[in-house]
Structure formats: structure tokens, C-alpha cells
Design a protein around this motif. Sequence first.
Motif, PDB file in Angstrom:
ATOM      1  N   LEU A 239      52.640 -30.466 -39.629  1.00  0.00           N
ATOM      2  CA  LEU A 239      51.668 -31.539 -40.116  1.00  0.00           C
ATOM      3  C   LEU A 239      52.907 -33.025 -40.191  1.00  0.00           C
ATOM      4  O   LEU A 239      51.810 -33.731 -40.241  1.00  0.00           O
ATOM      5  N   HIS A 240      54.145 -32.807 -40.508  1.00  0.00           N
ATOM      6  CA  HIS A 240      54.855 -34.313 -40.294  1.00  0.00           C
ATOM      7  C   HIS A 240      53.654 -35.120 -39.615  1.00  0.00           C
ATOM      8  O   HIS A 240      54.180 -36.533 -39.021  1.00  0.00           O
TER       9      HIS A 240
ATOM     10  N   ASP B   6      52.106 -40.068 -36.549  1.00  0.00           N
ATOM     11  CA  ASP B   6      52.267 -40.337 -36.128  1.00  0.00           C
ATOM     12  C   ASP B   6      50.347 -40.318 -34.655  1.00  0.00           C
ATOM     13  O   ASP B   6      50.215 -38.901 -35.257  1.00  0.00           O
ATOM     14  N   GLN B   7      49.779 -41.541 -35.271  1.00  0.00           N
ATOM     15  CA  GLN B   7      48.546 -41.725 -34.853  1.00  0.00           C
ATOM     16  C   GLN B   7      48.269 -41.044 -33.207  1.00  0.00           C
ATOM     17  O   GLN B   7      46.822 -40.800 -33.115  1.00  0.00           O
ATOM     18  N   THR B   8      49.158 -41.220 -32.566  1.00  0.00           N
ATOM     19  CA  THR B   8      48.653 -40.868 -31.206  1.00  0.00           C
ATOM     20  C   THR B   8      49.221 -38.492 -31.417  1.00  0.00           C
ATOM     21  O   THR B   8      48.613 -38.756 -29.557  1.00  0.00           O
ATOM     22  N   TYR B   9      49.132 -38.923 -32.117  1.00  0.00           N
ATOM     23  CA  TYR B   9      49.966 -37.035 -32.043  1.00  0.00           C
ATOM     24  C   TYR B   9      48.384 -36.530 -31.404  1.00  0.00           C
ATOM     25  O   TYR B   9      47.741 -36.902 -32.377  1.00  0.00           O
ATOM     26  N   ASN B  10      48.193 -35.397 -30.974  1.00  0.00           N
ATOM     27  CA  ASN B  10      47.312 -34.947 -30.607  1.00  0.00           C
ATOM     28  C   ASN B  10      46.940 -32.952 -31.001  1.00  0.00           C
ATOM     29  O   ASN B  10      47.707 -32.486 -30.392  1.00  0.00           O
ATOM     30  N   ALA B  11      46.458 -33.236 -32.445  1.00  0.00           N
ATOM     31  CA  ALA B  11      46.245 -32.659 -32.818  1.00  0.00           C
ATOM     32  C   ALA B  11      45.431 -30.858 -32.632  1.00  0.00           C
ATOM     33  O   ALA B  11      44.379 -31.405 -32.432  1.00  0.00           O
ATOM     34  N   SER B  12      45.739 -30.080 -32.587  1.00  0.00           N
ATOM     35  CA  SER B  12      44.927 -28.819 -31.760  1.00  0.00           C
ATOM     36  C   SER B  12      44.028 -28.253 -32.417  1.00  0.00           C
ATOM     37  O   SER B  12      44.043 -28.196 -33.752  1.00  0.00           O
ATOM     38  N   THR B  13      43.033 -28.008 -31.793  1.00  0.00           N
ATOM     39  CA  THR B  13      41.906 -27.726 -32.798  1.00  0.00           C
ATOM     40  C   THR B  13      42.487 -26.670 -33.915  1.00  0.00           C
ATOM     41  O   THR B  13      41.692 -26.219 -35.248  1.00  0.00           O
ATOM     42  N   ASP B  14      43.004 -25.408 -33.424  1.00  0.00           N
ATOM     43  CA  ASP B  14      43.520 -24.202 -34.051  1.00  0.00           C
ATOM     44  C   ASP B  14      44.243 -25.354 -35.294  1.00  0.00           C
ATOM     45  O   ASP B  14      43.897 -24.802 -36.679  1.00  0.00           O
TER      46      ASP B  14
END
Length: 67
Positions: free
Chosen positions: A22-23, A28-36
Motif C-alpha cells: 500500500l505504501h 511510487d508513481q511507477t509502481y505496477n499494482a496487480s489487478t488483485d
Amino acid sequence: MWGRTITITEIADASGISRMTLHRMLKDQTYNASTDHLNKLCAYLECTLYDVVRWEPDSPNLQEYVA
């Protein structure tokens, strides 16, 4: 909607997403969050994906590559 500040710990405990993830999603604007993770976050916040995600092209000249 909530009327109060929600902590990362509260979201982590309720959603099952780690505090560190979550942090990273927040900082981090470049963080690739998973769809899950996005699905869990939207379920917790009772919102749509469009409420939490904004698309910005990598290049201001992106139209040059679109046929």
C-alpha cells in the motif's frame, strides 16, 4: 464518504494487502499494482477502478506511435 482519515494499517488489515505494498502504491508513481490488489482496494473503498487509477502516457508524443 468516510468522514475521517483512514490509515494504511486499517486498509491493510481489512483488504489483505500488505502495508508495504500500500505504501508503494501511494508513494511510487511507477509502481505496477496487480489487478488483485486493485480489486481488493476498490472492494474496501466501495469504488470503481476509475476512482483510484489515472492513466498518463509515458511520452507526451504518444500520438506519433498510434496508427
